[in-house]
Design a protein around this motif. Sequence first.
Motif, short mmCIF file in Angstrom:
data_model
loop_
_atom_site.label_atom_id
_atom_site.label_comp_id
_atom_site.label_asym_id
_atom_site.label_seq_id
_atom_site.Cartn_x
_atom_site.Cartn_y
_atom_site.Cartn_z
N ALA A 13 -32.25 1.26 12.05
CA ALA A 13 -33.51 2.02 12.03
C ALA A 13 -34.26 1.78 13.33
O ALA A 13 -34.03 0.79 14.03
CB ALA A 13 -34.36 1.58 10.85
N THR A 14 -35.17 2.70 13.64
CA THR A 14 -36.02 2.54 14.82
C THR A 14 -37.48 2.64 14.40
O THR A 14 -37.82 3.36 13.45
CB THR A 14 -35.72 3.61 15.89
OG1 THR A 14 -35.93 4.90 15.32
CG2 THR A 14 -34.30 3.49 16.40
N ILE A 19 -35.31 -1.46 17.70
CA ILE A 19 -34.14 -1.12 16.91
C ILE A 19 -33.93 -2.26 15.93
O ILE A 19 -33.90 -3.43 16.32
CB ILE A 19 -32.90 -0.95 17.80
CG1 ILE A 19 -33.08 0.26 18.72
CG2 ILE A 19 -31.63 -0.79 16.95
CD1 ILE A 19 -31.99 0.42 19.76
N THR A 20 -33.81 -1.93 14.64
CA THR A 20 -33.60 -2.95 13.61
C THR A 20 -32.29 -2.65 12.88
O THR A 20 -32.04 -1.51 12.49
CB THR A 20 -34.75 -2.95 12.59
OG1 THR A 20 -35.97 -3.19 13.30
CG2 THR A 20 -34.56 -4.03 11.54
N SER A 52 -33.38 -7.56 15.09
CA SER A 52 -34.31 -6.61 15.72
C SER A 52 -34.32 -6.84 17.22
O SER A 52 -34.23 -7.98 17.68
CB SER A 52 -35.73 -6.79 15.19
OG SER A 52 -35.80 -6.38 13.86
N LYS A 53 -34.44 -5.74 17.97
CA LYS A 53 -34.53 -5.83 19.42
C LYS A 53 -35.55 -4.81 19.91
O LYS A 53 -35.43 -3.62 19.64
CB LYS A 53 -33.17 -5.58 20.06
CG LYS A 53 -33.17 -5.61 21.57
CD LYS A 53 -33.52 -6.98 22.11
CE LYS A 53 -33.58 -6.99 23.62
NZ LYS A 53 -34.28 -8.14 24.14
N ASN A 54 -36.55 -5.30 20.64
CA ASN A 54 -37.55 -4.42 21.23
C ASN A 54 -37.07 -4.04 22.64
O ASN A 54 -36.84 -4.91 23.47
CB ASN A 54 -38.90 -5.15 21.31
CG ASN A 54 -40.00 -4.24 21.81
OD1 ASN A 54 -39.78 -3.38 22.66
ND2 ASN A 54 -41.20 -4.44 21.31
N LYS A 77 -25.84 6.48 16.81
CA LYS A 77 -26.72 6.96 17.88
C LYS A 77 -28.14 6.96 17.37
O LYS A 77 -28.40 7.46 16.27
CB LYS A 77 -26.29 8.38 18.29
CG LYS A 77 -26.93 8.88 19.56
CD LYS A 77 -26.54 10.31 19.84
CE LYS A 77 -25.06 10.47 20.11
NZ LYS A 77 -24.69 11.86 20.42
N VAL A 78 -29.06 6.38 18.13
CA VAL A 78 -30.46 6.35 17.73
C VAL A 78 -31.34 6.79 18.88
O VAL A 78 -30.94 6.74 20.03
CB VAL A 78 -30.90 4.94 17.26
CG1 VAL A 78 -30.13 4.49 16.04
CG2 VAL A 78 -30.80 3.93 18.37
N MET A 79 -32.56 7.22 18.55
CA MET A 79 -33.52 7.59 19.59
C MET A 79 -34.79 6.78 19.39
O MET A 79 -35.29 6.64 18.30
CB MET A 79 -33.84 9.07 19.53
CG MET A 79 -34.78 9.51 20.62
SD MET A 79 -34.86 11.30 20.72
CE MET A 79 -36.10 11.47 21.98
#
Length: 80
Positions: A13-14, A19-20, A52-54, A77-79
Motif C-alpha cells: 500500500a501507499t 510504501i508499506t 515501511s519505507k518513506n 507496481k505502485v504510485m
Amino acid sequence: LIYLPQLNKVEIATNNFTITVSTNNLISNITITDITGKLVYKESNINKKTFSKNLNTKNQIYIVVVSLKNGTKHSQKVML
C-alpha cells in the motif's frame, strides 16, 4: 469444500510518501526500483511481517519486489 488459507498473502500500500508492505509470512528482502529500472532502495534480512519505507517523492511509479522467507516472490507496481 475445504478452506485453505492463503499462504503467501502480500499487501503493498501507499500513503503520502510511504510504501508499506504487510504479509502473513516473514519478509526476507525488498527491492524498490523506479519505472526505468533504476534501484531506489534495497534491504535484506528483514525478518518481519510488516515493512515501511518513506521515499519522499510524489507522482512517481515504482516496482516493489518482496521476497518471503519461504522463497516466494511478489511484485507490484505502485504510485506515490
